[in-house]
Design a protein around this motif. Structure first.
Motif, PDB file in Angstrom:
ATOM      1  N   PHE A   1     -24.341  22.373   6.769  1.00 46.27           N
ATOM      2  CA  PHE A   1     -24.254  22.732   8.438  1.00 46.27           C
ATOM      3  C   PHE A   1     -25.102  23.636   8.833  1.00 46.27           C
ATOM      4  CE2 PHE A   1     -22.149  24.164  12.065  1.00 46.27           C
ATOM      5  CZ  PHE A   1     -21.743  22.879  12.965  1.00 46.27           C
ATOM      6  N   GLY A   2     -25.684  23.607   9.793  1.00 47.43           N
ATOM      7  CA  GLY A   2     -26.628  24.656  10.342  1.00 47.43           C
ATOM      8  C   GLY A   2     -26.130  25.193  11.589  1.00 47.43           C
ATOM      9  N   LEU A   3     -26.069  26.787  11.458  1.00 48.62           N
ATOM     10  CA  LEU A   3     -25.638  27.449  12.630  1.00 48.62           C
ATOM     11  C   LEU A   3     -26.733  27.997  13.234  1.00 48.62           C
ATOM     12  CD1 LEU A   3     -23.181  28.125  14.381  1.00 48.62           C
ATOM     13  CD2 LEU A   3     -22.755  30.031  12.985  1.00 48.62           C
ATOM     14  N   LEU A   4     -27.238  27.740  14.485  1.00 47.55           N
ATOM     15  CA  LEU A   4     -28.550  27.975  14.842  1.00 47.55           C
ATOM     16  C   LEU A   4     -28.365  28.870  16.228  1.00 47.55           C
ATOM     17  CD1 LEU A   4     -30.504  24.853  14.669  1.00 47.55           C
ATOM     18  CD2 LEU A   4     -30.203  26.451  12.900  1.00 47.55           C
ATOM     19  N   GLY A   5     -29.307  29.822  16.640  1.00 44.42           N
ATOM     20  CA  GLY A   5     -29.257  30.533  17.835  1.00 44.42           C
ATOM     21  C   GLY A   5     -30.073  31.697  17.810  1.00 44.42           C
ATOM     22  N   PRO A   6     -30.549  31.991  19.030  1.00 43.44           N
ATOM     23  CA  PRO A   6     -31.215  33.369  19.147  1.00 43.44           C
ATOM     24  C   PRO A   6     -30.447  34.500  18.690  1.00 43.44           C
ATOM     25  CG  PRO A   6     -30.418  32.991  21.245  1.00 43.44           C
ATOM     26  CD  PRO A   6     -29.944  31.727  20.249  1.00 43.44           C
TER      27      PRO A   6
ATOM     28  N   ALA B   1     -33.627  23.457   9.305  1.00 44.04           N
ATOM     29  CA  ALA B   1     -32.491  22.625   9.914  1.00 44.04           C
ATOM     30  C   ALA B   1     -32.692  21.303  10.399  1.00 44.04           C
ATOM     31  CB  ALA B   1     -32.066  23.351  11.169  1.00 44.04           C
ATOM     32  N   ASP B   2     -34.015  20.965  10.690  1.00 46.59           N
ATOM     33  CA  ASP B   2     -34.174  19.543  10.962  1.00 46.59           C
ATOM     34  C   ASP B   2     -34.151  18.729   9.661  1.00 46.59           C
ATOM     35  OD1 ASP B   2     -34.725  17.234  12.419  1.00 46.59           O
ATOM     36  OD2 ASP B   2     -36.888  17.550  12.627  1.00 46.59           O
ATOM     37  N   GLN B   3     -34.792  19.250   8.609  1.00 44.31           N
ATOM     38  CA  GLN B   3     -34.872  18.641   7.414  1.00 44.31           C
ATOM     39  C   GLN B   3     -33.624  18.579   6.395  1.00 44.31           C
ATOM     40  OE1 GLN B   3     -38.354  19.712   5.015  1.00 44.31           O
ATOM     41  NE2 GLN B   3     -37.831  18.417   3.333  1.00 44.31           N
ATOM     42  N   TYR B   4     -32.838  19.768   6.274  1.00 44.09           N
ATOM     43  CA  TYR B   4     -31.777  19.859   5.336  1.00 44.09           C
ATOM     44  C   TYR B   4     -30.334  19.772   5.794  1.00 44.09           C
ATOM     45  CZ  TYR B   4     -35.961  21.672   2.673  1.00 44.09           C
ATOM     46  OH  TYR B   4     -37.073  21.498   2.190  1.00 44.09           O
ATOM     47  N   CYS B   5     -30.231  20.066   7.207  1.00 42.63           N
ATOM     48  CA  CYS B   5     -28.773  20.222   7.631  1.00 42.63           C
ATOM     49  C   CYS B   5     -28.347  18.539   8.253  1.00 42.63           C
ATOM     50  CB  CYS B   5     -28.724  21.029   8.595  1.00 42.63           C
ATOM     51  SG  CYS B   5     -29.020  22.871   8.174  1.00 42.63           S
ATOM     52  N   ASP B   6     -27.083  18.488   7.829  1.00 38.60           N
ATOM     53  CA  ASP B   6     -26.447  17.106   8.382  1.00 38.60           C
ATOM     54  C   ASP B   6     -26.055  17.201   9.662  1.00 38.60           C
ATOM     55  OD1 ASP B   6     -26.274  15.983   5.555  1.00 38.60           O
ATOM     56  OD2 ASP B   6     -24.670  17.171   4.993  1.00 38.60           O
ATOM     57  N   ARG B   7     -25.726  18.340  10.093  1.00 33.27           N
ATOM     58  CA  ARG B   7     -25.361  18.727  11.575  1.00 33.27           C
ATOM     59  C   ARG B   7     -25.905  19.967  11.804  1.00 33.27           C
ATOM     60  NH1 ARG B   7     -19.729  18.221  13.559  1.00 33.27           N
ATOM     61  NH2 ARG B   7     -19.146  19.248  11.522  1.00 33.27           N
ATOM     62  N   VAL B   8     -26.041  20.283  13.048  1.00 34.08           N
ATOM     63  CA  VAL B   8     -26.448  21.722  13.454  1.00 34.08           C
ATOM     64  C   VAL B   8     -25.503  22.034  14.861  1.00 34.08           C
ATOM     65  CG1 VAL B   8     -28.569  21.720  12.657  1.00 34.08           C
ATOM     66  CG2 VAL B   8     -28.157  20.908  14.950  1.00 34.08           C
ATOM     67  N   ALA B   9     -25.309  23.114  14.841  1.00 29.83           N
ATOM     68  CA  ALA B   9     -24.405  23.836  16.181  1.00 29.83           C
ATOM     69  C   ALA B   9     -25.397  24.836  16.718  1.00 29.83           C
ATOM     70  CB  ALA B   9     -23.181  24.354  15.931  1.00 29.83           C
TER      71      ALA B   9
ATOM     72  N   THR C   1     -26.024  15.960  15.149  1.00 35.52           N
ATOM     73  CA  THR C   1     -27.297  15.676  14.133  1.00 35.52           C
ATOM     74  C   THR C   1     -28.260  16.164  14.945  1.00 35.52           C
ATOM     75  OG1 THR C   1     -27.444  13.494  14.797  1.00 35.52           O
ATOM     76  CG2 THR C   1     -25.806  13.714  12.957  1.00 35.52           C
ATOM     77  N   SER C   2     -29.376  16.529  14.109  1.00 33.14           N
ATOM     78  CA  SER C   2     -30.649  16.776  14.791  1.00 33.14           C
ATOM     79  C   SER C   2     -31.124  15.688  15.752  1.00 33.14           C
ATOM     80  CB  SER C   2     -31.612  16.855  13.572  1.00 33.14           C
ATOM     81  OG  SER C   2     -33.041  17.472  14.192  1.00 33.14           O
ATOM     82  N   ASP C   3     -31.027  14.555  14.979  1.00 32.77           N
ATOM     83  CA  ASP C   3     -31.655  13.308  15.807  1.00 32.77           C
ATOM     84  C   ASP C   3     -30.838  13.109  17.042  1.00 32.77           C
ATOM     85  OD1 ASP C   3     -33.741  12.793  13.820  1.00 32.77           O
ATOM     86  OD2 ASP C   3     -32.615  11.136  12.877  1.00 32.77           O
TER      87      ASP C   3
END
Length: 281
Positions: free
Chosen positions: A35-40, A201-209, A221-223
């Protein structure tokens, strides 16, 4: 009976004085996910991570790890975790083996099991041959793999990685992720990761927030997130290029990505880059 989520945050809030770093965060990570936790910078990602790992208290809201409350069952939560922080956690004056052994002691790995578990963790990240060299002689990618071994020595159910490849060159970044995924496939471990590298994040994470100003602003999901942005722009059926995850990031955060620092280097370079990243939040 269904299995408890690996991580569950409900209404989590955390403030530093008048600044609210986390503002009613709701987040669920399923068992076995990456799970990817993204943000600035300043979005609240690291503060949220520190609440999940019990390094910060939970003043308002609820955080649980595999059903254990992070506020009232701190030691039970810690026994389930492996954590690689932004700040450098390896000691340059110790060998790789000594660094991992130290963490085995901290995580209360039994004396009888300790040497075997240390050897397994070093092998998992391909550092067996360099195990008895001082960490200050390691390259940037080797340092990060050493820190990963430190986190893996306790055989965690949940591995939390805060900017795990910051400052590394593309080859070293790929190597770190290859080792993470090899361990995950072998153990079924859940991975929660923060990163500014959208390609990771795009390649390895099942889902991202995507977090912004202390809250999750987009989840999926990235898609799915890229498709939603494409449709939101009114491009369905047109010849417009498909959005990237970076486009989604820009749309949510309202500004572009900044530089994450050097690409590679040695132990001192990693330490310098990590300190800068920590100051930026």
């Amino acid at each position: 009976m269904s299995e408890d989520p690996a991580v569950c945050c409900r209404g989590l809030e955390y403030a530093f004085g008048e600044t609210r770093a986390v503002d009613g965060l709701d987040l669920t990570v399923g068992p076995g996910e990456v799970f990817g936790l993204l943000g600035p910078n300043g979005a609240g990602k690291t503060t949220a991570i520190r609440c999940i790992t019990t390094l910060l208290p939970v003043p308002r809201g609820r955080v649980s790890v595999f059903g254990h409350d992070a506020a009232t069952e701190r030691m039970a939560v810690r026994r389930l975790l492996g954590y690689v922080p932004q700040q450098l956690s390896a000691d340059s004056g110790l060998t790789g083996r000594e660094n991992v052994t130290l963490f085995a002691r901290v995580f209360d790995v039994s004396r009888r099991e300790r040497a075997r578990r240390v050897a397994q963790a070093l092998a998992a990240v391909d550092l067996t041959d360099a195990a008895d060299r001082l960490a200050k002689t390691y390259s940037g990618g080797m340092v990060r793999r050493l820190e990963l071994a430190q986190a893996l020595v306790s055989a965690p159910r949940l591995l939390i990685l805060d900017e795990p490849t910051i400052g590394l060159d593309p080859i070293a970044r790929t190597s770190v992720w290859d080792h993470i995924n090899a361990v995950r496939r072998a153990t079924g471990m859940t991975v929660l990761v923060t990163t500014h590298y959208m390609d990771e994040a795009d390649q390895y994470c099942d889902r991202v927030a995507l977090m912004h100003r202390g809250r999750v602003r987009a989840l999926g999901t990235s898609d799915g997130l890229r498709r939603d942005l494409y449709e939101q722009r009114g491009n369905a059926g047109s010849d417009e290029p498909w959005p990237t995850l970076e486009d989604v990031f820009r749309d949510v955060a309202g500004r572009g990505l900044g530089s994450d620092g050097d690409e590679g280097g040695d132990f001192r370079d990693v330490r310098s880059t990590r300190r800068t990243a920590s100051r930026l939040g």
